[in-house]
Design a protein around this motif. Sequence first.
Motif, PDB file in Angstrom:
ATOM      1  N   ALA A   1      46.210  26.954  10.318  1.00 25.55           N
ATOM      2  CA  ALA A   1      46.544  28.149  11.100  1.00 25.55           C
ATOM      3  C   ALA A   1      48.060  28.225  11.236  1.00 25.55           C
ATOM      4  CB  ALA A   1      45.906  28.064  12.476  1.00 25.55           C
ATOM      5  N   ILE A   2      48.577  29.448  11.156  1.00 31.51           N
ATOM      6  CA  ILE A   2      50.037  29.627  11.259  1.00 31.51           C
ATOM      7  C   ILE A   2      50.323  30.729  12.265  1.00 31.51           C
ATOM      8  CG2 ILE A   2      52.161  30.189  10.002  1.00 31.51           C
ATOM      9  CD1 ILE A   2      50.836  29.196   7.434  1.00 31.51           C
ATOM     10  N   LEU A   3      51.247  30.447  13.170  1.00 30.61           N
ATOM     11  CA  LEU A   3      51.724  31.484  14.098  1.00 30.61           C
ATOM     12  C   LEU A   3      53.195  31.731  13.782  1.00 30.61           C
ATOM     13  CD1 LEU A   3      50.973  32.066  17.767  1.00 30.61           C
ATOM     14  CD2 LEU A   3      53.355  31.912  17.101  1.00 30.61           C
ATOM     15  N   ILE A   4      53.509  32.993  13.495  1.00 32.27           N
ATOM     16  CA  ILE A   4      54.882  33.336  13.108  1.00 32.27           C
ATOM     17  C   ILE A   4      55.476  34.339  14.091  1.00 32.27           C
ATOM     18  CG2 ILE A   4      56.309  34.451  11.341  1.00 32.27           C
ATOM     19  CD1 ILE A   4      54.426  33.619   9.244  1.00 32.27           C
ATOM     20  N   ALA A   5      56.656  34.009  14.625  1.00 29.36           N
ATOM     21  CA  ALA A   5      57.446  35.016  15.344  1.00 29.36           C
ATOM     22  C   ALA A   5      58.482  35.512  14.353  1.00 29.36           C
ATOM     23  CB  ALA A   5      58.123  34.403  16.556  1.00 29.36           C
ATOM     24  N   SER A   6      58.484  36.798  14.103  1.00 26.41           N
ATOM     25  CA  SER A   6      59.385  37.304  13.066  1.00 26.41           C
ATOM     26  C   SER A   6      59.838  38.712  13.386  1.00 26.41           C
ATOM     27  CB  SER A   6      58.658  37.290  11.716  1.00 26.41           C
ATOM     28  OG  SER A   6      59.493  37.803  10.710  1.00 26.41           O
ATOM     29  N   HIS A   7      61.041  39.026  12.928  1.00 25.29           N
ATOM     30  CA  HIS A   7      61.524  40.412  12.988  1.00 25.29           C
ATOM     31  C   HIS A   7      61.502  41.046  11.604  1.00 25.29           C
ATOM     32  CE1 HIS A   7      63.891  39.285  16.845  1.00 25.29           C
ATOM     33  NE2 HIS A   7      62.740  39.838  17.147  1.00 25.29           N
ATOM     34  N   ASN A   8      61.002  40.298  10.644  1.00 26.82           N
ATOM     35  CA  ASN A   8      60.961  40.776   9.271  1.00 26.82           C
ATOM     36  C   ASN A   8      59.586  41.408   9.016  1.00 26.82           C
ATOM     37  OD1 ASN A   8      60.615  40.957   6.465  1.00 26.82           O
ATOM     38  ND2 ASN A   8      62.073  39.296   6.101  1.00 26.82           N
ATOM     39  N   MET A   9      59.522  42.728   9.095  1.00 22.00           N
ATOM     40  CA  MET A   9      58.222  43.397   9.062  1.00 22.00           C
ATOM     41  C   MET A   9      57.522  43.332   7.694  1.00 22.00           C
ATOM     42  SD  MET A   9      57.612  44.107  12.095  1.00 22.00           S
ATOM     43  CE  MET A   9      58.719  43.054  12.987  1.00 22.00           C
ATOM     44  N   PRO A  10      58.261  43.437   6.573  1.00 22.44           N
ATOM     45  CA  PRO A  10      57.561  43.238   5.300  1.00 22.44           C
ATOM     46  C   PRO A  10      56.928  41.844   5.206  1.00 22.44           C
ATOM     47  CG  PRO A  10      59.684  44.285   4.918  1.00 22.44           C
ATOM     48  CD  PRO A  10      59.651  43.895   6.358  1.00 22.44           C
ATOM     49  N   GLU A  11      57.600  40.863   5.780  1.00 20.80           N
ATOM     50  CA  GLU A  11      57.058  39.502   5.803  1.00 20.80           C
ATOM     51  C   GLU A  11      55.768  39.457   6.619  1.00 20.80           C
ATOM     52  OE1 GLU A  11      59.592  35.833   6.214  1.00 20.80           O
ATOM     53  OE2 GLU A  11      59.037  36.129   8.310  1.00 20.80           O
ATOM     54  N   VAL A  12      55.789  40.133   7.762  1.00 17.31           N
ATOM     55  CA  VAL A  12      54.608  40.166   8.632  1.00 17.31           C
ATOM     56  C   VAL A  12      53.442  40.825   7.893  1.00 17.31           C
ATOM     57  CG1 VAL A  12      53.682  41.230  10.741  1.00 17.31           C
ATOM     58  CG2 VAL A  12      55.932  40.118  10.769  1.00 17.31           C
ATOM     59  N   GLU A  13      53.724  41.942   7.224  1.00 20.99           N
ATOM     60  CA  GLU A  13      52.653  42.644   6.483  1.00 20.99           C
ATOM     61  C   GLU A  13      52.068  41.754   5.398  1.00 20.99           C
ATOM     62  OE1 GLU A  13      53.604  46.641   5.106  1.00 20.99           O
ATOM     63  OE2 GLU A  13      54.986  46.850   6.795  1.00 20.99           O
ATOM     64  N   ARG A  14      52.933  40.972   4.772  1.00 17.68           N
ATOM     65  CA  ARG A  14      52.475  40.146   3.652  1.00 17.68           C
ATOM     66  C   ARG A  14      51.658  38.934   4.143  1.00 17.68           C
ATOM     67  NH1 ARG A  14      56.339  37.186  -0.893  1.00 17.68           N
ATOM     68  NH2 ARG A  14      54.942  35.440  -1.307  1.00 17.68           N
ATOM     69  N   LEU A  15      52.116  38.297   5.232  1.00 24.41           N
ATOM     70  CA  LEU A  15      51.537  37.003   5.608  1.00 24.41           C
ATOM     71  C   LEU A  15      50.446  37.083   6.664  1.00 24.41           C
ATOM     72  CD1 LEU A  15      54.709  34.692   5.889  1.00 24.41           C
ATOM     73  CD2 LEU A  15      53.047  34.763   4.044  1.00 24.41           C
ATOM     74  N   CYS A  16      50.543  38.058   7.581  1.00 20.75           N
ATOM     75  CA  CYS A  16      49.733  37.970   8.801  1.00 20.75           C
ATOM     76  C   CYS A  16      48.365  38.639   8.669  1.00 20.75           C
ATOM     77  CB  CYS A  16      50.480  38.602   9.974  1.00 20.75           C
ATOM     78  SG  CYS A  16      51.977  37.716  10.385  1.00 20.75           S
TER      79      CYS A  16
END
Lengths: 262, 244
Positions: free
Chosen positions: B185-200
Amino acid sequence: MPRRIWAMLYRHFALYRRSWPRLLEIAYWPTLNLLIWGFTATYISHMRLGPVSASAALIFGVLLWEVALRGQMSVTISFLEEVWSRNLGHIFISPLRPTELVISLLAVSIVRTIIGLLPATIIAYALYQQNIFALGPALLLFFVNLMVMGWWIALGVVALLFRYGAGAEALAWTIAFGITPIACVYYPVTSLPLWLQPAAQALPASHIFAGMRAALFTHAFDAPDLLYGTLLNVIWMIAGGLVFAAQFRAARSRGALISMGE
Amino acid sequence: MDAITVRNLTKRYAATLAVDDISFSLPRGQVLGLLGGNGAGKTTTISMLLGLLVPSAGTVTVLGHDMAKDRFAALAKMNFSSPYISLPARLSVQENLTVYGHLYGVPRLKRRIAELAEQFNLTALLKRPAGELSAGQKTRVALAKSLINEPDLLLLDEPTASLDPDTGDFMRTALERYRAEKHAAILIASHNMPEVERLCDNVLMMKAGKIVDSGPPEDLISRYGRDNMEQVFLDIARNGATPA
């Protein structure tokens, strides 16, 4: 130009205004030196010590007091290394327990103190013909007690770092030196003013150095002083551990571990 | 069993409510994004998940362990990476990984370090002091450190901040691979929205300490009538959680 100079003055004053340890440090060393050497001069002027004994008492005093100073500074500097390298966050989210962290800091301090004092011990013998090992097996007792004294002071300093953050960093360098006048390293407790003597008696160091002078001047083993010093160390160490634990818990509650680690 | 279960989590500093009664869970094998503007409560939430910060109220259960009572058992099975905390600069990469390998009780540590070095292209850097590395190299080392114990739960704060697109893509690929291989399981705090779309798989949108919206990125994009998560983020930050 005056305004630019004022800007730089303000930059420093602003820092001092917010940090009482930094402010305290300004007057710290001159006051300390005066106290230590004033009491030492008073003691020597009242005693009829031969030059060899006086020299040995001073040099052994310097060497043994360094055990407490290095013991304290090694612990606090090892801890500060993690603060300076912004690594505390990684440390505190690992399975390392606070007690394990403390044990590791104490172990590092033993190694650092021995390495740090070895050259000074050799120089004391080579240049001044003073062999600290002439104190015999009691030397081990002096060493262990003074090291432990350095440790509980260090636990108090780390607790203050948890409480006040890096602003209390100056305490790491100054607090043990501050105790020196009442540690009675170079003179007995009776050299101090009466009102200051209870504070000195509460410190293990005053009893350990009384034991050292007894071993040096009369070749006697001052069992009551050494026992009293050891008991005081146990009490102070427990107190230091409790203060450390309380401030660690408070830091977790306030979020201070996050800001210290970043 | 979920990797993370959070119930009514609250953190109050004097008059400030940094995290306000939030609840969520993260199943094993999934990636959860924690999104929100600066001061939304993301770092405070992650700090409580890591046991660095004691909640004012509520419970955090990580990998079956109550963080209030048994955090060290959980910490041994999780890890964290952030560009805002560093590794000792004067220790070499190998020494740093060795320190953390020992802290996490990693078996066959030399082999594990060799594996990570190969996976993150660190073999040539192992003897270099960590402080002499470039930002991209440091991030690769930090991620290698965070995987040293093969954690069941990985928490990442801005994992690709300040990285060039190539290194950022390298890191995201590494995270996808790790998740697939270990069912982590991975929890990511990010401001990079393309990254969020790809990973989450799911995201939590935080604002002023509260979770104001949540769901899979594609659902949020659809509900807000937007083209991407960047636009959803801006909608929520400026107008609040008011789907179209």
